[in-house]
Design a protein around this motif. Structure first.
Motif, PDB file in Angstrom:
ATOM      1  N   ILE A 129      -0.788  -5.431   8.029  1.00  0.00           N
ATOM      2  CA  ILE A 129      -0.532  -4.823   6.695  1.00  0.00           C
ATOM      3  C   ILE A 129       0.695  -3.685   7.065  1.00  0.00           C
ATOM      4  N   GLU A 130       1.497  -3.645   6.057  1.00  0.00           N
ATOM      5  CA  GLU A 130       2.898  -2.751   6.227  1.00  0.00           C
ATOM      6  C   GLU A 130       2.934  -2.156   5.126  1.00  0.00           C
ATOM      7  N   VAL A 131       2.627  -1.041   5.251  1.00  0.00           N
ATOM      8  CA  VAL A 131       3.198   0.176   4.067  1.00  0.00           C
ATOM      9  C   VAL A 131       4.185   0.873   3.800  1.00  0.00           C
ATOM     10  N   LYS A 132       5.100   0.582   2.909  1.00  0.00           N
ATOM     11  CA  LYS A 132       6.404   1.384   3.015  1.00  0.00           C
ATOM     12  C   LYS A 132       6.632   2.276   2.231  1.00  0.00           C
TER      13      LYS A 132
ATOM     14  N   GLU B 292       6.570  -0.208  -1.190  1.00  0.00           N
ATOM     15  CA  GLU B 292       5.909  -1.660  -0.969  1.00  0.00           C
ATOM     16  C   GLU B 292       4.796  -1.627  -0.077  1.00  0.00           C
ATOM     17  N   ILE B 293       3.887  -2.726  -0.387  1.00  0.00           N
ATOM     18  CA  ILE B 293       2.827  -3.256   0.557  1.00  0.00           C
ATOM     19  C   ILE B 293       2.810  -4.644   1.149  1.00  0.00           C
ATOM     20  N   LEU B 294       3.229  -4.903   2.273  1.00  0.00           N
ATOM     21  CA  LEU B 294       2.970  -6.293   2.657  1.00  0.00           C
ATOM     22  C   LEU B 294       1.984  -6.606   3.661  1.00  0.00           C
ATOM     23  N   VAL B 295       1.286  -7.635   3.286  1.00  0.00           N
ATOM     24  CA  VAL B 295      -0.095  -8.303   3.978  1.00  0.00           C
ATOM     25  C   VAL B 295       0.365  -9.510   4.538  1.00  0.00           C
ATOM     26  N   ASN B 296       0.336  -9.563   5.772  1.00  0.00           N
ATOM     27  CA  ASN B 296       0.829 -10.842   6.463  1.00  0.00           C
ATOM     28  C   ASN B 296       2.211 -11.162   6.168  1.00  0.00           C
TER      29      ASN B 296
ATOM     30  N   LEU C  48       3.116   3.129   6.900  1.00  0.00           N
ATOM     31  CA  LEU C  48       1.972   2.746   8.044  1.00  0.00           C
ATOM     32  C   LEU C  48       2.180   1.097   8.392  1.00  0.00           C
ATOM     33  N   LYS C  49       1.750   1.220   9.619  1.00  0.00           N
ATOM     34  CA  LYS C  49       1.755  -0.241  10.034  1.00  0.00           C
ATOM     35  C   LYS C  49       0.335  -0.488  10.778  1.00  0.00           C
ATOM     36  N   ILE C  50      -0.367  -1.549  10.294  1.00  0.00           N
ATOM     37  CA  ILE C  50      -1.727  -1.638  10.906  1.00  0.00           C
ATOM     38  C   ILE C  50      -1.742  -3.067  11.415  1.00  0.00           C
ATOM     39  N   SER C  51      -2.157  -3.178  12.636  1.00  0.00           N
ATOM     40  CA  SER C  51      -1.985  -4.695  13.445  1.00  0.00           C
ATOM     41  C   SER C  51      -3.300  -5.415  13.024  1.00  0.00           C
ATOM     42  N   LYS C  52      -3.454  -6.509  13.486  1.00  0.00           N
ATOM     43  CA  LYS C  52      -4.510  -7.633  13.332  1.00  0.00           C
ATOM     44  C   LYS C  52      -5.674  -7.159  14.293  1.00  0.00           C
TER      45      LYS C  52
END
Ligand code: ADP
Ligand code: MG
Length: 248
Positions: free
Chosen positions: A10-13, A65-69, A30-34
């Motif tokens: 997950i990456e939250v920008k 922006e929010i990125l998942v995978n 925020l960046k969250i790892s697997k």
């Protein structure tokens, strides 16, 4: 090392959220790892629920922006149903369907969305009930269960969609104290199995034991974050110190 993860789950920008003129999230990065377990703590009204709700698009971010995978889940082209299939959420209020028994609660979404046949969903539901320690309760109605049991069914129901991310918003806050442990135990087991989890909680014991990282939010920003050993024993920010003094 978390900070150097090149492929975060997950990456939250620069996430911002307004409700009318009220700015509730003021630029979250925020960046969250697997497989990472992140506990979010902070005073009431600091934006914790809004943050979680943006991640599964129960709220529309105002900016950022929010990125998942690696895929954007914000913006017009995002497929909200696909997002929700990947991201399970458990709320403070268990929100089980009161007119459906435990099995049907768990089977409903995968069957309705045609992700599983009825037989497959049934098999999965039985597996999940065993995992949350409620095999004997398959046929009962939600009202016949204690709060702790209902919340464990709610977790099983979220897992029935086979999400790879689980969001928990104060999952034990509505429970009588004697039932908190049984729900936390299920969550701890899930963490051990490698689930990526974001948990908003006031259970500092859980955060200490299970979290890879603790995030302290206040006033719509991430004030401080770090491993629990650091945040709880050596907080650096004055607001974190004051908050921890109040609750510990
Ligand atoms: P927390 O979960 O940390 O207690 P919330 O994210 O629930 O904080 O709320 C943050 C702020 O946003 C609060 O001031 C709250 O009143 C406001 N808020 C939350 N949801 C809404 C909404 N749907 N409409 C207007 N204001 C909201
Ligand atoms: Mg909240």
């Amino acid at each position: 090392m978390i900070e150097k993860d090149m492929n975060p789950k997950i990456e939250v920008k620069n996430l911002h959220k307004y409700f009318d003129h009220l700015e509730v999230l003021k630029g979250i990065d925020l960046k969250i790892s697997k497989g990472e377990v992140v506990c979010v703590i902070g005073p009431s009204g600091s934006g914790k629920s809004t943050f979680l709700r943006c991640i599964n698009r129960l709220e529309e971010p105002t900016a950022g922006e929010i990125l998942v995978n690696g895929e954007p889940i914000t913006g017009k082209n995002a497929d909200i149903n696909k997002i929700r299939r990947h991201i399970g959420m458990v709320f403070q209020q268990f929100n089980l369907f009161p007119h459906l028994n435990v099995m049907k609660n768990i089977m409903m979404a995968p069957v309705e969305l045609k992700i599983k046949t009825k037989e497959e969903a049934e098999k999965k539901a039985l597996e999940l009930l065993e995992r949350v320690g409620l095999s004997e309760k398959a046929e009962v109605m939600p009202r016949q269960l204690s709060g702790g049991q209902q919340q464990r069914v709610a977790i099983a129901r979220a897992l029935a969609m086979e999400p790879d991310i689980m969001l928990f918003d104060e999952p034990t806050s509505a429970l009588d104290p004697e039932m908190v442990g049984e729900v936390l135990a299920v969550m701890k087991e899930l963490a051990k199995m490698g689930m990526t989890m974001i948990v908003v909680t006031h259970e500092m014991g859980f955060a200490r034991d299970v979290a890879d990282r603790v995030i302290f939010m206040d006033g719509g920003v991430v004030v401080e974050q770090g491993p629990p050993s650091e945040i709880f024993t050596n907080p650096k920010n004055q607001r974190t110190i004051e908050f921890l003094n109040k609750i510990l």
